[in-house]
Design a protein around this motif. Structure first.
Motif, PDB file in Angstrom:
ATOM      1  N   GLU A   1       0.838  -1.202   0.000  1.00 21.23           N
ATOM      2  CA  GLU A   1       0.000   0.000   0.000  1.00 21.23           C
ATOM      3  C   GLU A   1       0.875   1.255   0.000  1.00 21.23           C
ATOM      4  O   GLU A   1       1.707   1.445   0.881  1.00 21.23           O
ATOM      5  N   GLN A   2       0.689   2.112  -0.993  1.00 16.38           N
ATOM      6  CA  GLN A   2       1.509   3.305  -1.105  1.00 16.38           C
ATOM      7  C   GLN A   2       0.979   4.497  -0.310  1.00 16.38           C
ATOM      8  O   GLN A   2       1.718   5.431  -0.023  1.00 16.38           O
ATOM      9  N   ARG A   3      -0.284   4.441   0.058  1.00 13.59           N
ATOM     10  CA  ARG A   3      -0.845   5.544   0.835  1.00 13.59           C
ATOM     11  C   ARG A   3      -0.425   5.425   2.305  1.00 13.59           C
ATOM     12  O   ARG A   3      -0.175   4.333   2.813  1.00 13.59           O
ATOM     13  N   THR A   4      -0.371   6.542   2.999  1.00 15.63           N
ATOM     14  CA  THR A   4      -0.148   6.529   4.436  1.00 15.63           C
ATOM     15  C   THR A   4      -1.297   5.777   5.099  1.00 15.63           C
ATOM     16  O   THR A   4      -2.462   5.937   4.718  1.00 15.63           O
ATOM     17  N   MET A   5      -0.986   4.948   6.086  1.00 12.85           N
ATOM     18  CA  MET A   5      -1.995   4.120   6.746  1.00 12.85           C
ATOM     19  C   MET A   5      -2.181   4.550   8.195  1.00 12.85           C
ATOM     20  O   MET A   5      -1.209   4.811   8.907  1.00 12.85           O
ATOM     21  N   VAL A   6      -3.441   4.605   8.643  1.00  7.24           N
ATOM     22  CA  VAL A   6      -3.761   5.003  10.007  1.00  7.24           C
ATOM     23  C   VAL A   6      -4.474   3.845  10.699  1.00  7.24           C
ATOM     24  O   VAL A   6      -5.432   3.283  10.154  1.00  7.24           O
ATOM     25  N   PHE A   7      -3.992   3.498  11.896  1.00  5.64           N
ATOM     26  CA  PHE A   7      -4.547   2.380  12.665  1.00  5.64           C
ATOM     27  C   PHE A   7      -4.891   2.843  14.077  1.00  5.64           C
ATOM     28  O   PHE A   7      -4.211   3.710  14.636  1.00  5.64           O
ATOM     29  N   PHE A   8      -5.907   2.227  14.673  1.00  8.15           N
ATOM     30  CA  PHE A   8      -6.157   2.352  16.109  1.00  8.15           C
ATOM     31  C   PHE A   8      -5.571   1.118  16.790  1.00  8.15           C
ATOM     32  O   PHE A   8      -5.565   0.024  16.205  1.00  8.15           O
ATOM     33  N   GLU A   9      -5.102   1.271  18.019  1.00  3.91           N
ATOM     34  CA  GLU A   9      -4.587   0.121  18.755  1.00  3.91           C
ATOM     35  C   GLU A   9      -4.735   0.321  20.253  1.00  3.91           C
ATOM     36  O   GLU A   9      -4.710   1.466  20.739  1.00  3.91           O
ATOM     37  N   ALA A  10      -4.900  -0.772  20.972  1.00  7.95           N
ATOM     38  CA  ALA A  10      -4.991  -0.733  22.430  1.00  7.95           C
ATOM     39  C   ALA A  10      -3.590  -0.683  23.028  1.00  7.95           C
ATOM     40  O   ALA A  10      -2.657  -1.272  22.471  1.00  7.95           O
ATOM     41  N   PRO A  11      -3.400   0.010  24.155  1.00  7.38           N
ATOM     42  CA  PRO A  11      -2.073   0.101  24.772  1.00  7.38           C
ATOM     43  C   PRO A  11      -1.448  -1.258  25.075  1.00  7.38           C
ATOM     44  O   PRO A  11      -0.241  -1.432  24.925  1.00  7.38           O
ATOM     45  N   SER A  12      -2.272  -2.220  25.448  1.00  3.64           N
ATOM     46  CA  SER A  12      -1.746  -3.535  25.827  1.00  3.64           C
ATOM     47  C   SER A  12      -1.175  -4.307  24.640  1.00  3.64           C
ATOM     48  O   SER A  12      -0.399  -5.250  24.830  1.00  3.64           O
ATOM     49  N   ARG A  13      -1.536  -3.911  23.408  1.00 10.46           N
ATOM     50  CA  ARG A  13      -1.073  -4.649  22.233  1.00 10.46           C
ATOM     51  C   ARG A  13      -0.140  -3.841  21.341  1.00 10.46           C
ATOM     52  O   ARG A  13       0.334  -4.351  20.323  1.00 10.46           O
TER      53      ARG A  13
END
Length: 277
Positions: A151-163
């Protein structure tokens, strides 16, 4: 009508005048967590106490028809715990049901963790993709990242602190240790922090433990990381999945930088002569 209203993602000062006015006049509010909404009303000094309906992932399918019917008679304000409803939060099913029923849907725009993280990340913002929360299980997480490796586009993710430490390590394993990224923590809050660097370094940083609400922003792949024969294979895989050859060639071209015309012609040739003889 149904009104989707963005709420602060941290700093209460980000509550818009339109949001406060809507809360002051609302008769019905569909909220992801009614307790959170009650606290928001108190924190903003709103004396109005509208009827509160719980609308969350577990009941949205069943509750949407009821809310749509209510919206035929009066405005229904829809709130998630933070940010814009429907963006990794409840609301999509309700909006789809309202659209199908001919009920008007509008929005009161405002804070967004996705756009805020993207803006402060220092990574390209002209084209991006939002991937939501990463899978909990490592195998599924790695598989998801492999589909995004080119994927060439910038990627945005959500994540939990524990992981987050495990997720950053998995990202480094799939995207490469040196892929640029940023971890945005506690956005708009007192202890806001943005840590930027290669994925391997961020994984080491996170291994000591990270607290707070997190957004991970990862730079896209370089245009020519995909070899031309592999790009042709991607085109053919999309065709087998039902995509028109011309559209598949254009899509793969956008992600790899290879010529759409050359991909199209090579895919045609390989389809005509699959054994290469």
């Amino acid at each position: 009508m149904i009104i989707l209203a963005a709420t602060p993602i941290g700093n209460l000062g980000d509550a818009s005048r339109r949001l406060i006015e809507a809360l002051e006049s609302a008769t019905v509010v569909a909220a992801e967590d009614t307790r959170t909404t009650q606290r928001l009303l108190a924190a903003l000094g709103v004396a109005n106490r509208p009827r509160l309906l719980a609308l969350h992932d577990h009941n949205e399918k069943d509750r949407a028809p009821e809310i749509v019917e209510l919206a035929r008679e009066s405005d229904v304000l829809v709130l998630s715990d933070a940010g814009m409803p429907t963006v990794s939060d409840p609301g999509y099913g309700l909006v789809a049901a309202a659209a199908a029923a001919g009920v008007t849907v509008t929005a009161i725009p405002g804070p967004s963790a996705v756009l805020t993280a993207l803006a402060v990340s220092g990574l390209p913002t002209d084209r991006f993709t939002f991937e939501g929360f990463t899978p909990r299980k490592q195998g599924e997480r790695l598989s998801a990242f492999r589909t995004l490796a080119n994927e060439q586009r910038t990627m945005v993710f959500f994540e939990a602190p524990s992981r987050v430490a495990a997720t950053l390590a998995d990202m480094a394993a799939v995207f490469g240790d040196e892929r640029a990224a940023a971890v945005c923590r506690e956005l708009t809050k007192l202890h806001e922090e943005v840590v930027r660097g290669p994925l391997a370094e961020l994984a080491t940083w996170a291994s000591g433990g990270v607290r707070g609400e997190l957004v991970i922003v990862v730079g896209g792949a370089a245009a020519q990381e995909v070899a031309f024969p592999d790009a042709v294979t991607q085109v053919l895989e999309q065709v087998r999945a039902g995509t028109r050859l011309k559209d598949a060639a254009a899509e793969v071209s956008a992600h790899t930088g290879h010529s759409s015309r050359e991909l199209y012609q090579s895919a045609l040739a390989r389809r005509a002569n699959p054994d290469g003889s």
